[in-house]
Each structure stands twice: as C-alpha cells, then as structure tokens.
Design an enzyme around this catalytic site. Structure first.
Site, PDB file in Angstrom:
ATOM      1  N   SER A   1      -3.502  -2.895  -4.528  1.00  0.00           N
ATOM      2  CA  SER A   1      -4.841  -3.157  -3.969  1.00  0.00           C
ATOM      3  C   SER A   1      -5.848  -3.339  -5.087  1.00  0.00           C
ATOM      4  O   SER A   1      -5.732  -2.712  -6.152  1.00  0.00           O
ATOM      5  CB  SER A   1      -5.276  -1.974  -3.100  1.00  0.00           C
ATOM      6  OG  SER A   1      -6.624  -2.135  -2.720  1.00  0.00           O
TER       7      SER A   1
ATOM      8  N   TYR B   1      -6.870   6.641  -1.133  1.00  0.00           N
ATOM      9  CA  TYR B   1      -6.175   5.347  -1.045  1.00  0.00           C
ATOM     10  C   TYR B   1      -6.013   4.745  -2.440  1.00  0.00           C
ATOM     11  O   TYR B   1      -4.911   4.334  -2.833  1.00  0.00           O
ATOM     12  CB  TYR B   1      -6.995   4.423  -0.141  1.00  0.00           C
ATOM     13  CG  TYR B   1      -6.485   3.012  -0.012  1.00  0.00           C
ATOM     14  CD1 TYR B   1      -5.469   2.695   0.889  1.00  0.00           C
ATOM     15  CD2 TYR B   1      -7.039   1.972  -0.763  1.00  0.00           C
ATOM     16  CE1 TYR B   1      -5.018   1.388   1.021  1.00  0.00           C
ATOM     17  CE2 TYR B   1      -6.601   0.674  -0.639  1.00  0.00           C
ATOM     18  CZ  TYR B   1      -5.590   0.379   0.256  1.00  0.00           C
ATOM     19  OH  TYR B   1      -5.147  -0.918   0.387  1.00  0.00           O
TER      20      TYR B   1
HETATM   21  P1  NAD Z   1      -2.381  -3.980   8.560  1.00  0.00           P
HETATM   22  O1  NAD Z   1      -2.872  -2.646   8.995  1.00  0.00           O
HETATM   23  O2  NAD Z   1      -2.867  -5.207   9.248  1.00  0.00           O
HETATM   24  O3  NAD Z   1      -0.791  -3.987   8.545  1.00  0.00           O
HETATM   25  C1  NAD Z   1      -0.074  -2.892   8.057  1.00  0.00           C
HETATM   26  C2  NAD Z   1       1.220  -2.785   8.842  1.00  0.00           C
HETATM   27  O4  NAD Z   1       1.961  -1.703   8.285  1.00  0.00           O
HETATM   28  C3  NAD Z   1       1.015  -2.468  10.331  1.00  0.00           C
HETATM   29  O5  NAD Z   1       1.820  -3.323  11.108  1.00  0.00           O
HETATM   30  C4  NAD Z   1       1.461  -1.014  10.467  1.00  0.00           C
HETATM   31  O6  NAD Z   1       2.022  -0.716  11.722  1.00  0.00           O
HETATM   32  C5  NAD Z   1       2.485  -0.945   9.354  1.00  0.00           C
HETATM   33  N1  NAD Z   1       2.704   0.432   8.883  1.00  0.00           N
HETATM   34  C6  NAD Z   1       1.775   1.334   8.499  1.00  0.00           C
HETATM   35  N2  NAD Z   1       2.356   2.485   8.148  1.00  0.00           N
HETATM   36  C7  NAD Z   1       3.694   2.306   8.322  1.00  0.00           C
HETATM   37  C8  NAD Z   1       4.822   3.127   8.125  1.00  0.00           C
HETATM   38  N3  NAD Z   1       4.709   4.392   7.690  1.00  0.00           N
HETATM   39  N4  NAD Z   1       6.052   2.624   8.394  1.00  0.00           N
HETATM   40  C9  NAD Z   1       6.187   1.360   8.845  1.00  0.00           C
HETATM   41  N5  NAD Z   1       5.153   0.525   9.032  1.00  0.00           N
HETATM   42  C10 NAD Z   1       3.912   1.003   8.784  1.00  0.00           C
HETATM   43  O7  NAD Z   1      -2.759  -4.045   6.996  1.00  0.00           O
HETATM   44  P2  NAD Z   1      -2.849  -5.266   5.947  1.00  0.00           P
HETATM   45  O8  NAD Z   1      -4.293  -5.489   5.672  1.00  0.00           O
HETATM   46  O9  NAD Z   1      -1.970  -6.390   6.335  1.00  0.00           O
HETATM   47  O10 NAD Z   1      -2.262  -4.520   4.668  1.00  0.00           O
HETATM   48  C11 NAD Z   1      -1.013  -4.819   4.091  1.00  0.00           C
HETATM   49  C12 NAD Z   1      -0.983  -4.276   2.681  1.00  0.00           C
HETATM   50  O11 NAD Z   1      -2.032  -4.869   1.900  1.00  0.00           O
HETATM   51  C13 NAD Z   1      -1.202  -2.758   2.580  1.00  0.00           C
HETATM   52  O12 NAD Z   1      -0.392  -2.249   1.545  1.00  0.00           O
HETATM   53  C14 NAD Z   1      -2.656  -2.642   2.195  1.00  0.00           C
HETATM   54  O13 NAD Z   1      -2.934  -1.433   1.525  1.00  0.00           O
HETATM   55  C15 NAD Z   1      -2.785  -3.851   1.265  1.00  0.00           C
HETATM   56  N6  NAD Z   1      -4.162  -4.295   1.065  1.00  0.00           N
HETATM   57  C16 NAD Z   1      -4.850  -4.941   2.040  1.00  0.00           C
HETATM   58  C17 NAD Z   1      -6.140  -5.376   1.783  1.00  0.00           C
HETATM   59  C18 NAD Z   1      -6.948  -6.147   2.799  1.00  0.00           C
HETATM   60  O14 NAD Z   1      -8.070  -6.559   2.459  1.00  0.00           O
HETATM   61  N7  NAD Z   1      -6.468  -6.369   3.996  1.00  0.00           N
HETATM   62  C19 NAD Z   1      -6.732  -5.135   0.538  1.00  0.00           C
HETATM   63  C20 NAD Z   1      -6.008  -4.460  -0.419  1.00  0.00           C
HETATM   64  C21 NAD Z   1      -4.714  -4.048  -0.151  1.00  0.00           C
END
Ligand code: NAD
Length: 244
Positions: free
Chosen positions: A139, A152
């Site tokens: 991230s 986080y």
């Molecule tokens: P999201 O919440 O849309 O999707 C995350 C998915 O992970 C969900 O389907 C959830 O059910 C699943 N999940 C969560 N915990 C779980 C577990 N213990 N076991 C199995 N599945 C699990 O989130 P996103 O925005 O698509 O994020 C994806 C990745 O990108 C994450 O690692 C997040 O930290 C990272 N990220 C996202 C952003 C952003 O701006 N969206 C920014 C920085 C980092």
C-alpha cells in the site's frame, strides 16, 4: 502464462477480482480465494464466461486450517501453484491512541501473518518447478504514511520487508517476489472508508482515483515470463500520488 496455476487471495472484490480476471485472460488457471462465497463465485463466473479456467475457494486466507483446505482444493483441481498473489487484506481508520490490541492483532493476522504462512506453504510447489512468481499487494500507506492508519500501515510495511527478504532468499531458485503498492484505487474498500473519494480525487496529480484494472496490469506483468529478471522491486500504481 498458458496453463500456469495462480492463487489470488481476496479475489472476490476490487483489485483481487481484476487481478484474477486478467491472469485468466493471460491464460492462467486461477484459484479465487475469498471469505465471501458469492463474490468469489461471481469472479469465477466472469472468468468462465470469457472462456477462462477458474475455481472458487472460500475461507479465511489467514487461518491455517482454511489455508490447508483451499490449497488442497487448488492443487487437486488445478495443479501445483506457480503464481501467488497475496492481495486479501482489511483496512481501518482509527487514531493511534484508540486502537485496541485486539484490532491490532486482527490486522496483523490478516494482512501480514496470513500472507507469510500462505507463502511458506506455496513455495515448495515453486521450488519443485524451479519457477515461481509471488506478487504481494502492499500500500502507498507504507510508503508515504496515511492518517489514522498506523496499524494498517505497519502491516503493509511488514509486507514490504517480507517481499525484499524473500526475493533475496529465492533469487537463484527461479522464484521472483515483488510488491505492488496501490494508492487511492476505486474499490469497495475505498468506498467503505471515511474518505470522500470524489473530493479527494481532485487533490491527486491525475485528479482521479485509480481503477482496479490498472493495478491488475502491473501484477500480470510481474507474474509473467518476461519479468524473470525483476525481483524484490516496488511497482507503485498510484497516479503520481506518491513518488519514490
Ligand atoms: P476490497 O475490500 O474491495 O477487497 C478485498 C477482498 O479481500 C474482499 O473480497 C474480502 O472479502 C477479501 N478478504 C478480506 N479478508 C480476507 C481473508 N482473511 N481471507 C480471504 N479473503 C479476505 O479491497 P481492495 O481495495 O480491492 O484491496 C485489495 C488490496 O489492495 C488490499 O491488500 C488492500 O490493502 C490494497 N490496497 C488498496 C487500496 C485502495 O485504494 N483500494 C490502496 C492501497 C492498498
């Protein structure tokens, strides 16, 4: 990537769904791991309707028993694992002094311990094939900090350290390990945060949020044959929000 077997954790939503779809489009057989069964099935249905090969594995990707069950299903139905994308994570906004130790422990378990344990269990497949690609989703919070996200950010900083140290340990074994830090990508996670997405977007250099597909493209490159000499690296996808 023809016939490579990939695991994408958190493949039921947002960035993980886009990664699963793009890996399948590139020819990989994809195991979509997620806590949410209907979302995982929806990703699989999208892949299959485009002619791809995918299965859903429902469970907590940070729980050892669930990991073992999903890994067994993946190996039995698709084969030994070539590509691992550690994407599943949770986020939370809370002032540092108010974060309980229970919340901290849960964040560490899901965002850091889970990817660590899963990687330990998958690497033997890669060692046997002398080929492997591990892509960890970190991230921009671990690069530039983020208000109210100390827990986080700390777990994502751990992912960066895990990536670099693993990369060195397996560099001469045909296994590459890289990380992709997204920044401000329009997903259900971002929409669930207290951030006003549209207003905040105007303050980013590109004046828009990123798309999950833009993060997925970076992951597909790092998982490709062509990225064989790229390891331990950071491929940021953040629209210029954080410059390394
Ligand atoms: P999201 O919440 O849309 O999707 C995350 C998915 O992970 C969900 O389907 C959830 O059910 C699943 N999940 C969560 N915990 C779980 C577990 N213990 N076991 C199995 N599945 C699990 O989130 P996103 O925005 O698509 O994020 C994806 C990745 O990108 C994450 O690692 C997040 O930290 C990272 N990220 C996202 C952003 C952003 O701006 N969206 C920014 C920085 C980092």
């Amino acid at each position: 990537m023809n016939k490579r077997v990939a695991i994408v954790t958190g493949g039921g939503s947002g960035i993980g769904r886009a990664i699963s779809i793009q890996l399948a489009k590139a020819g990989a057989k994809v195991a979509v791991w997620d806590l949410n069964a209907s979302n995982a099935e929806e990703t699989v249905a999208t892949i299959k309707s485009a002619g791809g090969n995918a299965i859903a594995c429902v469970g907590d990707a940070s729980d050892e028993v669930a990991i073992d069950a999903s890994l067994q299903a993946t190996r039995e139905q698709l084969g030994p694992v070539d590509i691992l994308v550690n994407n599943a994570a949770i986020s939370d906004f809370c002032p540092f002094l108010e974060i309980s130790h229970e919340t901290l422990d849960r964040m560490i378990r899901i965002n850091l311990r889970g990817p660590y344990i899963l990687t330990q269990k998958v690497v033997p497949d890669m060692l046997a094939k002398k080929w492997g690609r591990i892509v960890n989703i970190s991230s921009s919070s671990a690069q530039g900090g983020s208000t109210g996200m100390t827990h986080y950010g700390a777990t994502k900083g751990g992912i960066v350290g895990l990536t670099k140290t693993l990369a060195i340990e397996f560099a001469d074994k045909g296994i590459t390990v890289n990380h992709v830090p997204p920044g401000f990508v329009d997903t259900p996670m971002l929409r669930a945060s207290p951030v006003d997405v549209d207003a905040f977007a105007l303050h980013t250099p590109m004046k828009r949020a990123g798309k999950p597909e833009e993060v997925a493209a970076a992951c597909v490159y790092l998982a490709s044959e062509e990225a064989a000499y790229v390891t331990g690296q950071t491929l940021s996808v953040n629209g210029g929000r954080y410059l390394q």
